[in-house]
Enzyme design. Structure first.
Site, PDB file in Angstrom:
ATOM      1  N   TYR A   1      21.123  89.327  26.703  1.00 47.56           N
ATOM      2  CA  TYR A   1      20.119  89.366  25.644  1.00 47.56           C
ATOM      3  C   TYR A   1      19.477  90.745  25.652  1.00 47.56           C
ATOM      4  O   TYR A   1      19.205  91.315  26.711  1.00 47.56           O
ATOM      5  CB  TYR A   1      19.033  88.309  25.875  1.00 47.56           C
ATOM      6  CG  TYR A   1      17.860  88.470  24.928  1.00 47.56           C
ATOM      7  CD1 TYR A   1      17.871  87.885  23.668  1.00 47.56           C
ATOM      8  CD2 TYR A   1      16.752  89.246  25.285  1.00 47.56           C
ATOM      9  CE1 TYR A   1      16.805  88.048  22.790  1.00 47.56           C
ATOM     10  CE2 TYR A   1      15.693  89.423  24.410  1.00 47.56           C
ATOM     11  CZ  TYR A   1      15.727  88.826  23.168  1.00 47.56           C
ATOM     12  OH  TYR A   1      14.682  89.014  22.298  1.00 47.56           O
TER      13      TYR A   1
ATOM     14  N   GLU B   1      16.799  92.636  17.704  1.00 50.72           N
ATOM     15  CA  GLU B   1      17.213  91.643  18.703  1.00 50.72           C
ATOM     16  C   GLU B   1      18.719  91.460  18.626  1.00 50.72           C
ATOM     17  O   GLU B   1      19.260  91.197  17.549  1.00 50.72           O
ATOM     18  CB  GLU B   1      16.503  90.316  18.444  1.00 50.72           C
ATOM     19  CG  GLU B   1      16.772  89.267  19.515  1.00 50.72           C
ATOM     20  CD  GLU B   1      16.010  87.983  19.252  1.00 50.72           C
ATOM     21  OE1 GLU B   1      15.110  87.662  20.042  1.00 50.72           O
ATOM     22  OE2 GLU B   1      16.303  87.313  18.242  1.00 50.72           O
TER      23      GLU B   1
END
Length: 389
Positions: free
Chosen positions: A109, A197
């Site tokens: 992530y 993101e």
């Protein structure tokens, strides 16, 4: 302003961040043709909506033949996609992204956002990327690693190495990882973004980093200098009331309550909403008409409030510092007559020419409930929404 995944990946591609090959399609036949052109034997079909949680809601499908690609596209395009972030009404799907499969060795992530407490842009990374990142953050916060970049010095090589070590990267992977972070950091500032993101960022079996998914949000306050990005706005993904408000230069955010609020000034709007909650009510919206508002803008705001069937009562709370209260009152009366007001309306006016404004409301013949102060206004509108005198 949110971007679709395919738009976000186009920006990443421009700065040299690798993304899977793919194209958007607006029909099952187009999706089949995209997959055929990409070649290979595995494809991923992704619904393009402004919401996360698509994978768990059927908005991401792995397909191993062209018929499956077309069927997945048809299913996604047929109805709104409901995820944990959309609410029960879901969001419409007008396009799907068809991409070639990627041989994944590891998933991570990666996120860039502003930490307002530290007044820094922070980079957040985790070795536990994928659909369950929210659960990881809640249950295993130690797996989230953060570095904060000084706004003058910027992102430094040691920041990149620090995150690389935290992710367990090998020595040969640290340099390309650092280059990736620097490209994302530069993109963030050059395009006035508020969020980048990548989840997951994958390390392929070939040893390359690739953004398999991407979410980008642009700072609304900077859109005046980001015309190319503003042109990418998809208003079908936004609340229609918020779209209408923006067209009238109103600051509007839809909420879940049943008391419509129209206030001038963000601070006064927040205080108004707090008092409504304090007295047992629930605001249906945040609506700031601005300090220098006009009767026309007030009328537009009023029509916006009554357009929502969930609103059971309306509170207008105006402090006339720059704007005159009599002009505000004229706008309220005009709008109330135009829409044939059918629900309780509480008005609290203070400031410049307030007596004239109150007189206009009193002589209008409309069932307007006058309030003498903010607390009185909150009590009266909550009682009205609950059907009490």
């Amino acid at each position: 302003m949110k971007l679709h995944e395919f738009q976000a990946k186009a920006l990443l591609r421009e700065v040299g961040v690798a993304v899977p090959p793919g194209e958007v399609a607006a029909s099952p036949d187009e999706a089949r043709e995209v997959a055929r052109t990409l070649g290979g034997g595995r494809w991923v079909v992704k619904a393009q909506v402004h919401a996360g949680g698509r994978g768990k809601a059927g908005g991401v499908r792995l397909c191993e033949d062209l018929d499956a690609v077309a069927e997945a596209a048809e299913t996604m395009l047929a109805k709104p996609l409901v995820t944990v972030q959309t609410g029960p009404e879901g969001q419409p799907v007008h396009q799907v992204l068809v991409e070639g499969g990627v041989a994944v060795a590891r998933e991570f992530y990666l996120g860039l956002l502003v930490d307002r407490a530290r007044e820094r842009l922070v980079v957040v990374a985790s070795p536990a990327g994928g659909m369950d990142i929210e659960e990881v953050a809640a249950r295993h916060p130690e797996q989230l690693h953060t570095v904060a970049a000084d706004p003058v010095a910027g992102l430094q090589p040691f920041h990149c190495r620090q995150l690389g070590f935290a992710l367990g990267l090998e020595a040969a992977q640290l340099r390309p990882f650092g280059q990736l972070l620097q490209r994302l950091y530069d993109l963030y500032w050059q395009r006035d973004l508020s969020l980048v993101e990548i989840n997951p960022l994958v390390l392929t079996e070939a040893g390359d980093f690739m953004a398999v998914d991407a979410k980008i949000t642009v700072d609304d306050n900077a859109l005046y200098r980001q015309g190319a990005l503003e042109a990418l706005r998809d208003e079908t993904q936004e609340d229609p009331r918020e779209v209408e408000a923006r067209h009238h230069a109103l600051n509007f955010v839809a909420l879940d309550g049943d008391i419509g609020c129209m206030v001038n000034g963000a601070g006064l709007a927040m205080a108004t909403m707090d008092l409504i909650k304090l007295h047992g009510g629930a605001p249906a919206n945040f609506l700031d008409v601005g300090g220098g508002t006009s009767a026309e803008r007030v009328a537009s705001a009023f029509r916006l409030l009554v357009s929502s069937p969930q609103v059971k009562a309306i509170l207008v709370n105006i402090f006339g510092g720059i704007v005159r209260c009599d002009l505000i009152a004229e706008g309220i009366v005009t709008a109330a007559r135009e829409v044939a007001l059918d629900r309780p309306l509480v008005v609290r006016l203070e400031g410049t020419r307030v007596e004239e404004g109150r007189a206009i409301l009193a002589e209008s013949g409309l069932p307007i409930i006058s309030a003498e102060g903010l607390t009185d206004a909150a009590r009266k509108v909550v009682a009205a929404a609950q059907g009490r005198r």
